[in-house]
Design a protein around this motif. Sequence first.
Motif, mmCIF file in Angstrom:
data_model
loop_
_atom_site.group_PDB
_atom_site.id
_atom_site.type_symbol
_atom_site.label_atom_id
_atom_site.label_comp_id
_atom_site.label_asym_id
_atom_site.label_seq_id
_atom_site.Cartn_x
_atom_site.Cartn_y
_atom_site.Cartn_z
ATOM 1 N N LEU A 172 -7.051 3.798 -1.607
ATOM 2 C CA LEU A 172 -6.294 4.855 -0.946
ATOM 3 C C LEU A 172 -6.924 6.221 -1.202
ATOM 4 O O LEU A 172 -7.007 7.062 -0.312
ATOM 5 N N ILE A 189 -5.694 -0.996 -5.402
ATOM 6 C CA ILE A 189 -5.256 -0.417 -4.126
ATOM 7 C C ILE A 189 -5.325 1.106 -4.182
ATOM 8 O O ILE A 189 -5.706 1.767 -3.209
ATOM 9 N N ARG A 221 0.834 -1.201 0.000
ATOM 10 C CA ARG A 221 0.000 0.000 0.000
ATOM 11 C C ARG A 221 0.871 1.254 0.000
ATOM 12 O O ARG A 221 0.586 2.228 -0.714
#
Length: 391
Positions: A260, A256, A223
Amino acid sequence: MAVCQHFHTTESLSDSLNASALPERNDQKLTCVELFAGCGGLAAGLQLAGFEHSCMVESNPVACETLRRNFRQSRSGSHPLVLEQDVRTIQWGDSGEVALLAGGPPCQPFSFGGLAEGKRDSRDMWPEAVRAVRELRPRAFLFENVRGLLRPSFAEYLDGIVNRLAYAGGQRGHKAPLYNVAVVLVDAADYGVSQRRHRVFIGGVRADCGTLRPFPAPTHSFRRLVWEKWVSGTYWHRHAISSPESHTPTRIEQSILRKLRDTGLEPQEGAWGTCRDAFAGLGEPMHGSNPLRHELRRGARQYPGHAGSPVDSPAKALKAGAHGVPGGENVLVDSDHSVRYFTVREAARLQGLPDSFIPSGSWSEAMRQLGNAVPVQLAEVAGRWIRSCID
């Protein structure tokens, strides 16, 4: 990736390793004996964690040459004894007090690339690891292996290993386990290694010497790497790449990235390392030999199911077997989609070894040693874990 742990409990580099490239070690030294030492990746990490090797056992002559070449003398002045010997021929009775027994028993009986015959494989050396614990009675032990050991088909065998280690060294008829034992599955990338390398640690602490604690939590994440690539852009700035527009997120990175951006929360852990991170400053491989062993080797190609490692991602696990030396892996895929083999120096960097560490032997022999090694950063984390349990 979360750390997976299973507990079996009771109630309770030498001067030749570039000091500037390795973190400072603890001052108090604890004696370590290492089996199946290979080229010394585990040993280098354990030294950083404060363990002092008195003996390294390895049967491969070229790997022994690497050990002698790179572990000539420790900072305290002791000289590790490198025994070029089959561990089955060693009697441990007169070895003295040992704080840590460590090693990586051959993984082929349990690896996805091996025959996966477990205890039927003549290379299964877990009985020798158990015997060494029984005869040495160290304060702690730390063994490393492939995650294939956790296959359901090996569950009964793994339970047997853990049980024998727990009771190794106890008096005949003694009912309580002598050692607290934990089985831990980790991904090296989660601890700062520029490589996706899933490994199993089996650690044990003698019940009268300390308490077995949980394995340290991961410190790095995918991440964070996605954030630095596609949100802050610091990844590209770090490598002086001014036009990341020429690079595009992978499908997994896109998934991802959406999450985010939805949360707006910046991950606070470190970013997974990439091949580009690990190779920073090396430059392009050279033609012909050079002291760093950063030499171009032609002929790389990919195979179905055995693709190389993209330069802006962590490397796939280095291989020591047929697919890695010289098969379709241990291959770098550059941003222009060209492919080439990792050089020996690049492979050493992916394993966390400093540029002063020079493996012996041919390219294939050096790559095989490095493919079998434990990444130094991960070995240090594991070593500090065990040390914290027995301090």
